[in-house]
Design a protein around this motif. Structure first.
Motif, short mmCIF file in Angstrom:
data_model
loop_
_atom_site.label_atom_id
_atom_site.label_comp_id
_atom_site.label_asym_id
_atom_site.label_seq_id
_atom_site.Cartn_x
_atom_site.Cartn_y
_atom_site.Cartn_z
N ARG A 7 -9.72 -6.74 -8.26
CA ARG A 7 -9.07 -6.45 -6.98
C ARG A 7 -7.76 -5.71 -7.17
O ARG A 7 -7.46 -4.74 -6.47
CB ARG A 7 -8.81 -7.76 -6.21
CG ARG A 7 -8.12 -7.56 -4.86
CD ARG A 7 -7.60 -8.86 -4.26
NE ARG A 7 -6.69 -9.58 -5.13
CZ ARG A 7 -5.40 -9.24 -5.34
NH1 ARG A 7 -4.89 -8.17 -4.76
NH2 ARG A 7 -4.64 -9.96 -6.13
N ILE A 8 -6.96 -6.13 -8.14
CA ILE A 8 -5.68 -5.47 -8.40
C ILE A 8 -5.91 -4.03 -8.86
O ILE A 8 -5.19 -3.12 -8.42
CB ILE A 8 -4.84 -6.27 -9.41
CG1 ILE A 8 -4.36 -7.58 -8.77
CG2 ILE A 8 -3.64 -5.45 -9.90
CD1 ILE A 8 -3.73 -8.55 -9.75
N ALA A 9 -6.88 -3.81 -9.71
CA ALA A 9 -7.16 -2.44 -10.19
C ALA A 9 -7.54 -1.54 -9.01
O ALA A 9 -7.02 -0.43 -8.88
CB ALA A 9 -8.26 -2.46 -11.24
N VAL A 10 -8.44 -1.99 -8.16
CA VAL A 10 -8.86 -1.18 -7.00
C VAL A 10 -7.66 -0.95 -6.08
O VAL A 10 -7.41 0.18 -5.63
CB VAL A 10 -10.02 -1.86 -6.24
CG1 VAL A 10 -10.28 -1.16 -4.91
CG2 VAL A 10 -11.28 -1.87 -7.10
N SER A 11 -6.89 -1.98 -5.82
CA SER A 11 -5.72 -1.86 -4.94
C SER A 11 -4.68 -0.90 -5.52
O SER A 11 -4.12 -0.07 -4.81
CB SER A 11 -5.11 -3.24 -4.72
OG SER A 11 -3.99 -3.17 -3.89
N ALA A 12 -4.43 -1.01 -6.82
CA ALA A 12 -3.41 -0.17 -7.46
C ALA A 12 -3.79 1.31 -7.42
O ALA A 12 -2.93 2.17 -7.27
CB ALA A 12 -3.19 -0.62 -8.91
N PHE A 13 -5.07 1.62 -7.57
CA PHE A 13 -5.51 3.01 -7.55
C PHE A 13 -5.76 3.52 -6.13
O PHE A 13 -5.95 4.72 -5.94
CB PHE A 13 -6.78 3.18 -8.39
CG PHE A 13 -6.50 3.43 -9.84
CD1 PHE A 13 -6.58 4.71 -10.36
CD2 PHE A 13 -6.15 2.38 -10.67
CE1 PHE A 13 -6.32 4.93 -11.71
CE2 PHE A 13 -5.88 2.59 -12.01
CZ PHE A 13 -5.97 3.87 -12.54
N GLY A 14 -5.74 2.64 -5.15
CA GLY A 14 -6.02 3.04 -3.77
C GLY A 14 -5.13 4.15 -3.25
O GLY A 14 -5.58 5.01 -2.49
N GLU A 15 -3.89 4.17 -3.67
CA GLU A 15 -2.97 5.22 -3.19
C GLU A 15 -3.37 6.61 -3.68
O GLU A 15 -2.93 7.62 -3.14
CB GLU A 15 -1.53 4.92 -3.59
CG GLU A 15 -1.24 5.13 -5.06
CD GLU A 15 0.21 4.89 -5.42
OE1 GLU A 15 1.01 5.82 -5.26
OE2 GLU A 15 0.52 3.76 -5.82
N PRO A 116 -1.04 13.07 -14.26
CA PRO A 116 0.13 13.53 -13.50
C PRO A 116 0.19 12.99 -12.07
O PRO A 116 1.26 12.97 -11.47
CB PRO A 116 -0.01 15.05 -13.49
CG PRO A 116 -0.90 15.38 -14.63
CD PRO A 116 -1.82 14.19 -14.80
N ILE A 117 -0.94 12.53 -11.53
CA ILE A 117 -0.89 11.96 -10.18
C ILE A 117 -0.14 10.63 -10.17
O ILE A 117 0.29 10.18 -9.12
CB ILE A 117 -2.29 11.80 -9.53
CG1 ILE A 117 -3.12 10.74 -10.24
CG2 ILE A 117 -3.00 13.13 -9.46
CD1 ILE A 117 -4.42 10.36 -9.51
N MET A 118 0.03 10.05 -11.33
CA MET A 118 0.78 8.79 -11.46
C MET A 118 2.27 9.14 -11.52
O MET A 118 2.89 9.12 -12.57
CB MET A 118 0.35 8.03 -12.71
CG MET A 118 -1.13 7.87 -12.91
SD MET A 118 -1.85 6.78 -11.70
CE MET A 118 -3.58 6.95 -12.08
#
Length: 151
Positions: A7-15, A116-118
């Motif tokens: 859940r955290i991985a999906v949430s973190a990459f959601g942006e 680079p998107i990070m």
């Protein structure tokens, strides 16, 4: 625990969803992040008994290569911070812990894989002394690279 990590991985990459050409496929891959624990050391931090960050640290190559002088070293993969707790130094602390474990294991170098998107993570890694080693294959249309740091 596995569900929380995913859940955290999906949430973190959601942006970043709009950057990926196939967000549903990327999300499906992220929802299996906990499966990566089979090939590496997972570092999880809790704050007030709630998961806040997770990272997978693994040695590239076989166990025989780990013992050789030409081993590639550990690689930080999937360092994610719950979006609700960003800006508190959690990513930096987790990266520091990965570096400490690389030192513990006698590695002269540590690597990570980022994009680079990070726009928060990448500058942090550069400030910590990581340097771009090479480009990596794109993931669902997003550019990635490998960065390394002497430990």
């Amino acid at each position: 625990m596995r569900k929380n990590l995913n859940r955290i991985a999906v949430s973190a990459f959601g942006e970043f969803r709009d950057h990926y050409q196939d967000w549903p496929a990327m999300r499906a891959s992220l929802s299996k992040t906990s499966d990566l624990s089979a090939s590496g050391e997972v570092i999880i931090a809790e704050l007030q008994h709630t998961f806040r960050r997770r990272c997978r640290l693994f040695w590239a190559g076989s166990s025989e290569k780990r013992r050789s002088s030409t081993r590639p070293g550990p690689i930080i993969r999937m360092l994610v911070v719950d979006p609700a707790f960003r800006g508190k130094g959690i990513g930096r602390a987790l990266t520091d812990e990965c570096i400490a474990r690389a030192r513990r294991d006698g590695s002269p170098i540590i690597a990570l894989h980022t994009s680079p998107i990070m726009t928060v993570a990448l500058p942090m890694y550069l400030r910590m002394g990581f340097v771009k080693a090479c480009d990596a294959p794109r993931i669902f249309g997003v550019a990635y690279a490998v960065y390394t740091k002497a430990v």
